[in-house]
Design an enzyme around this catalytic site. Structure first.
Site, PDB file in Angstrom:
ATOM      1  N   HIS A  22       5.455   1.200   7.946  1.00 41.33           N
ATOM      2  CA  HIS A  22       4.672   1.844   9.010  1.00 41.33           C
ATOM      3  C   HIS A  22       5.597   2.433  10.058  1.00 41.33           C
ATOM      4  O   HIS A  22       6.744   2.022  10.202  1.00 41.33           O
ATOM      5  CB  HIS A  22       3.716   0.842   9.661  1.00 41.33           C
ATOM      6  CG  HIS A  22       4.429  -0.313  10.304  1.00 41.33           C
ATOM      7  ND1 HIS A  22       4.831  -1.414   9.599  1.00 41.33           N
ATOM      8  CD2 HIS A  22       4.843  -0.520  11.569  1.00 41.33           C
ATOM      9  CE1 HIS A  22       5.464  -2.253  10.404  1.00 41.33           C
ATOM     10  NE2 HIS A  22       5.497  -1.731  11.613  1.00 41.33           N
ATOM     11  N   TYR A  52      14.822  -3.406  11.800  1.00 41.28           N
ATOM     12  CA  TYR A  52      14.832  -2.753  13.108  1.00 41.28           C
ATOM     13  C   TYR A  52      16.171  -2.997  13.789  1.00 41.28           C
ATOM     14  O   TYR A  52      16.780  -4.048  13.617  1.00 41.28           O
ATOM     15  CB  TYR A  52      13.745  -3.341  14.023  1.00 41.28           C
ATOM     16  CG  TYR A  52      12.348  -2.890  13.709  1.00 41.28           C
ATOM     17  CD1 TYR A  52      11.792  -1.798  14.355  1.00 41.28           C
ATOM     18  CD2 TYR A  52      11.583  -3.577  12.780  1.00 41.28           C
ATOM     19  CE1 TYR A  52      10.495  -1.394  14.078  1.00 41.28           C
ATOM     20  CE2 TYR A  52      10.278  -3.177  12.490  1.00 41.28           C
ATOM     21  CZ  TYR A  52       9.756  -2.091  13.148  1.00 41.28           C
ATOM     22  OH  TYR A  52       8.465  -1.696  12.869  1.00 41.28           O
ATOM     23  N   ARG A  59       5.015  -6.857   6.101  1.00 39.56           N
ATOM     24  CA  ARG A  59       4.308  -5.716   6.667  1.00 39.56           C
ATOM     25  C   ARG A  59       4.379  -4.521   5.734  1.00 39.56           C
ATOM     26  O   ARG A  59       5.451  -4.189   5.230  1.00 39.56           O
ATOM     27  CB  ARG A  59       4.941  -5.274   8.006  1.00 39.56           C
ATOM     28  CG  ARG A  59       4.893  -6.204   9.188  1.00 39.56           C
ATOM     29  CD  ARG A  59       3.531  -6.484   9.786  1.00 39.56           C
ATOM     30  NE  ARG A  59       2.442  -5.549   9.604  1.00 39.56           N
ATOM     31  CZ  ARG A  59       2.169  -4.497  10.370  1.00 39.56           C
ATOM     32  NH1 ARG A  59       2.936  -4.184  11.384  1.00 39.56           N
ATOM     33  NH2 ARG A  59       1.124  -3.740  10.132  1.00 39.56           N
ATOM     34  N   TYR A 113       8.872  -5.088   5.525  1.00 38.55           N
ATOM     35  CA  TYR A 113       9.727  -6.202   5.939  1.00 38.55           C
ATOM     36  C   TYR A 113       8.915  -7.484   6.130  1.00 38.55           C
ATOM     37  O   TYR A 113       7.719  -7.431   6.390  1.00 38.55           O
ATOM     38  CB  TYR A 113      10.497  -5.850   7.218  1.00 38.55           C
ATOM     39  CG  TYR A 113       9.629  -5.508   8.411  1.00 38.55           C
ATOM     40  CD1 TYR A 113       9.136  -6.504   9.250  1.00 38.55           C
ATOM     41  CD2 TYR A 113       9.310  -4.188   8.704  1.00 38.55           C
ATOM     42  CE1 TYR A 113       8.337  -6.188  10.343  1.00 38.55           C
ATOM     43  CE2 TYR A 113       8.505  -3.868   9.789  1.00 38.55           C
ATOM     44  CZ  TYR A 113       8.026  -4.873  10.594  1.00 38.55           C
ATOM     45  OH  TYR A 113       7.232  -4.560  11.669  1.00 38.55           O
ATOM     46  N   HIS A 133       5.426   3.169  14.229  1.00 37.73           N
ATOM     47  CA  HIS A 133       4.675   2.932  15.463  1.00 37.73           C
ATOM     48  C   HIS A 133       4.566   4.225  16.255  1.00 37.73           C
ATOM     49  O   HIS A 133       5.543   4.981  16.350  1.00 37.73           O
ATOM     50  CB  HIS A 133       5.392   1.902  16.340  1.00 37.73           C
ATOM     51  CG  HIS A 133       5.471   0.533  15.726  1.00 37.73           C
ATOM     52  ND1 HIS A 133       4.556  -0.442  15.990  1.00 37.73           N
ATOM     53  CD2 HIS A 133       6.367  -0.011  14.879  1.00 37.73           C
ATOM     54  CE1 HIS A 133       4.890  -1.544  15.328  1.00 37.73           C
ATOM     55  NE2 HIS A 133       5.988  -1.318  14.647  1.00 37.73           N
TER      56      HIS A 133
END
Lengths: 193, 272
Positions: free
Chosen positions: B184, B132, B181, B171, B186
């Site tokens: 995905h 991110y 995780r 990640y 959000h």
């Protein structure tokens, strides 16, 4: 008037946590400024978001939605890109490193005569798997507060978690506790899964 | 207070311990279902395998309320708020982001199958390497200078949304040792009422990390979990350009008595 308004036929998509990395997506410039700070009748709504140990939560996000000072529910666009003069009734802030938040807004008016004015609040945080809804009421109108359908059925120590404290500077102080002895009252609405 | 609560950042336990907790909760849920307990369609907010949830879920019952005034309406968003180009996450910088380009399309409907029109959809995600753009994300994967991973759009009259983006990578996240995780995206959604507000995550079909992930598994019911998985759609895939995924989102039903001019789309969603 339909009599079938609460009939639900599709199952809602499950929620998930907002996680920690919403920082570049959801907060936006002047997100917490429903009215510009320092403008006439502006009021700061501020406090801290706390976890079950009483520690501040640094990665929560709050949204508020409220009537204007006269009690009108507005339907104006422009919350994300504010023009500095239109009151849209909606705001969003990420809490700071110390869990503190501040909105600049106006005292909401009663949407019906005699009703206790409140600001609707959505709480989102890393570690919180679904959003929470709550309300913050203004402390002044004690008669309306006593008659309010939500407040009047709560025990006094639970009820007080929904009423802001008016500070000497006119601001509203209200902490949100996700857990623990003074846990904020969170709401669910009829028919929600 | 008993034992100190383990922080999500501590990675104090290993996958075997967390996976056993996940399995125990699932077995108990299945046993309850077999004995007649209702299906759970939303995540449990009290889900200990997701360590960060331990101190951050309400312990007292939610207070049932009827929505009043302001809660029966939603903030309004429009093209002043969102530029049409914000739905394209691949053109926000000077060059093409790295990774698997994808078209993501779907509809936002309410619990009665009515399209949720003119409402804000926001997405955010990691880049193709699982990183991110955020100061708290210090996982040693490359930052893509051409990808911030943030998009917005306003739903069309039929409740539709569409984004062009890059498939995010998985990640690591320190909930426990070797916690990763599943990939995905959000999503943040508004309905026509305040009470329909939703934040969720969309996943990709066939991810091997599903059984290991406490956030995904916090939805204890398999049918409910499946509602978070996009469908690959080869008809939506464009030749030499991008893979196509489709994902519809259902908000809760409206509480407000709706008027005739709100009654379009009454037929609802026939894909469920």
């Amino acid at each position: 008037m339909s009599t079938e308004t609460t009939k639900t036929s599709l199952t809602a998509t499950p929620a998930q946590t907002i996680g920690p990395f919403y920082g570049f997506a959801l907060p936006f410039e002047k997100g917490g400024e429903l009215v510009p700070p320092g403008s006439p009748d502006s009021v700061a709504l501020h406090g801290t978001v706390l976890d079950g140990h009483g520690d501040p939560i640094p990665d929560a996000l709050l949204e508020i939605w409220q009537a204007d000072a006269k009690g009108n529910v507005v339907a104006e666009t422009g919350s994300l890109v504010r023009d500095g003069r239109t009151f849209t009734g909606w705001g969003r802030v990420a809490v700071g490193n110390t869990g503190k938040y501040v909105f600049t807004t106006v005292n909401p008016g009663p949407t019906e005569p005699g009703k206790a004015p409140f600001i609707a609040v959505t709480v989102l945080a890393r570690g919180l798997l679904n959003r929470l809804f709550t309300r913050v009421y203004l402390p002044e109108d004690t008669e309306a507060l006593a008659n309010d359908p939500v407040l009047s059925v709560l025990e006094p120590d639970r009820r007080k978690t929904l009423i802001a404290e008016r500070l000497a500077d006119g601001s509203l102080h209200w902490d949100i506790r996700l857990q623990g002895e003074d846990e904020t009252v969170f709401l669910d609405f009829h028919g929600q899964p | 207070m008993g034992e100190p609560v383990k922080s999500s950042d501590a990675a104090a336990d290993n996958q075997a311990i967390v996976s056993q907790e996940i399995r125990d909760i699932e077995e108990s849920y299945k046993a309850g279902r077999a004995a007649g307990a209702p299906a759970e369609t939303q995540p449990r907010v009290d889900y200990a395998p997701y360590r960060s949830s331990i101190l951050r879920h309400p312990t007292k019952s939610l207070h049932h309320a009827d929505p009043e005034t302001i809660e029966l309406y939603s903030p309004a968003f429009g093209h002043q708020d969102v530029h049409a180009l914000e739905s394209n996450l691949t053109i926000q910088h000077n060059g093409e982001p790295l990774g698997e380009r994808m078209v993501l399309r779907g509809k936002v409907l309410d619990g009665d199958g009515r399209p949720v029109a003119g409402q804000l959809v926001e997405i955010w995600q990691a880049n193709s390497a699982g990183r991110y753009i955020h100061k708290r994300d210090q996982h040693p994967a490359p930052i893509d200078p051409n990808f911030t991973g943030v998009g917005r759009c306003i739903t069309g009259p039929d409740g539709s949304y569409e984004f062009l983006t890059i498939k995010p990578g998985p990640y690591p996240w320190k909930n426990h040792l070797n916690a990763w995780r599943p990939a995905h995206i959000h999503f943040s959604l508004f309905g026509t009422e305040f009470t329909q507000r939703m934040v969720t995550q969309m996943y990709f079909p066939g991810d091997q990390l599903f059984p290991l992930d406490p956030i995904y598994q916090s939805i204890v019911d398999q049918d409910a979990r499946d509602r978070l998985i996009a469908k690959y759609n080869h008809d939506l895939t464009s030749p030499e350009w991008a893979l196509g995924y489709e994902w519809d989102i259902i908000l809760t039903g409206q509480k407000r008595t709706w008027t005739e001019n709100e009654a379009y789309g009454e037929q609802g969603d026939d894909e469920h």
